[in-house]
Design an enzyme around this catalytic site. Structure first.
Site, PDB file in Angstrom:
ATOM      1  N   SER A   1       0.924  -1.105   0.175  1.00 43.86           N
ATOM      2  CA  SER A   1      -0.163   0.115  -0.078  1.00 43.86           C
ATOM      3  C   SER A   1       0.774   1.387  -0.053  1.00 43.86           C
ATOM      4  CB  SER A   1      -0.944   0.030   1.302  1.00 43.86           C
ATOM      5  OG  SER A   1      -2.061  -1.061   1.052  1.00 43.86           O
TER       6      SER A   1
ATOM      7  N   LYS B   1      -7.329   1.653  -2.367  1.00 43.82           N
ATOM      8  CA  LYS B   1      -6.833   1.002  -1.226  1.00 43.82           C
ATOM      9  C   LYS B   1      -6.755   2.272  -0.058  1.00 43.82           C
ATOM     10  CE  LYS B   1      -5.172  -1.036   2.425  1.00 43.82           C
ATOM     11  NZ  LYS B   1      -3.993  -1.975   2.304  1.00 43.82           N
TER      12      LYS B   1
ATOM     13  N   LYS C   1       0.567   5.695   8.158  1.00 43.85           N
ATOM     14  CA  LYS C   1       1.101   5.823   6.649  1.00 43.85           C
ATOM     15  C   LYS C   1       0.088   5.999   5.871  1.00 43.85           C
ATOM     16  CE  LYS C   1       2.094   2.281   4.546  1.00 43.85           C
ATOM     17  NZ  LYS C   1       1.445   1.486   3.696  1.00 43.85           N
TER      18      LYS C   1
END
Length: 295
Positions: A92, A167, A235
């Site tokens: 990701s 995502k 993140k």
């Protein structure tokens, strides 16, 4: 098939194991840890060597700099990949960086897909991951039999970068659900209600969700062993806010969720499950959701 798999961590190891169990020959290179116990794979000296040995290269790495280094750095995948091979990044990372990295791999004559996943360690072990894919239809069709060994809900969302964008959208929704459930439990507990009974009641109504089912129980039981770590969700929300800034989009509640996760990390919870976001709200309220178990 000969498959290179780089990134044998919490998620990557069980994903690679499914491929090996299906009879595929695996190649890898190691960085931070040894080969997971029981995984049949040939260890090579670099990502370039893995790419030279493989028809398909899959990466499952923590962050954008890790993927950039493995793909385009010295002795990286782009240096060794075969013409006609397929490279699939299941990490990701930034959609912007994804397009740049893909371009460098494609210059070497290989196909490229970005295919981040959702479902956490449980989904990786159960081969039930949701896989969000960006790239060419032909490359997607080539990769689909491998995806089906690792996941259940597999969707070609759009061109390269679309998987990463999807995502990020997923991580926004999950974070805001966790934040909402945490707020509700802190509120109910402070008002004198049993949070376990509140959760039980809400599961039968319109507020029901997987987050309420799974993460609320973790908040009540104080079981914050990581399924998905706060630092990784930090993140992902950072990527969301960075991309939103580039697009000129305001994500006010995403920013709030990120700040709560930052607070958790500052208090030593970065490697706890993201359901531990509740601890930041508990600190603001000076009231724990529950007093049993580990605080």
């Amino acid at each position: 098939m000969k498959i290179g798999f780089i990134g044998l961590g919490v998620m990557g190891a069980p994903m690679a194991r499914h491929l090996a169990d299906a009879g595929h020959e695996l190649f890898t290179t190691l960085h931070r840890s040894g080969l997971p116990e029981g995984l049949a794979a040939t260890v090579l000296e670099s990502p370039a060597a893995v790419a030279r040995a493989s028809e398909v290269v899959i990466t499952m790495l923590p962050d954008t700099p890790d993927v950039d280094r493995v793909m385009t750095g010295p002795h990286g995948v782009a240096e060794g990949v075969q013409s006609g091979a397929l490279v699939v990044d299941m990490s990701s990372i930034s959609p912007i960086a994804t397009r740049r990295i893909a371009g460098q791999v494609q210059e070497a004559g290989a196909g490229y897909l970005d295919a981040p996943v959702s479902g956490g360690e449980v989904g990786a072990k159960a081969a039930s991951l949701t896989i969000m894919v960006g790239g060419d239809q032909g490359d997607f069709d080539r990769a689909r039999p491998l995806f089906e060994l690792m996941g259940k809900n597999i969707t070609l969302v759009g061109d390269i970068g679309a998987g990463q964008t999807c995502k990020i959208a997923n991580q926004i929704i999950v974070a805001l659900n966790i934040e909402a459930v945490a707020e509700a439990l802190v509120f109910a507990s402070k008002a004198g209600c049993d949070p376990a009974k509140v959760r039980q009641a809400l599961l039968g109504g319109f507020a029901a969700s997987r987050v309420l089912e799974i993460h609320a129980e973790r908040m009540i039981r104080r079981t914050f062993d990581p399924g998905f770590r706060i630092r990784l969700h930090q993140k992902d929300l950072g990527l969301a806010l960075e991309s939103a800034s580039a697009l000129g989009v305001s994500l006010p509640n995403t920013a709030t969720a990120q700040e709560l996760m930052n607070a958790c990390a500052a208090h030593g919870w970065a490697d706890s499950d993201h359901s531990a976001l509740v601890t930041a709200l508990e600190a603001l309220a000076d009231h724990p959701v529950a007093t049993t178990g580990v605080q």
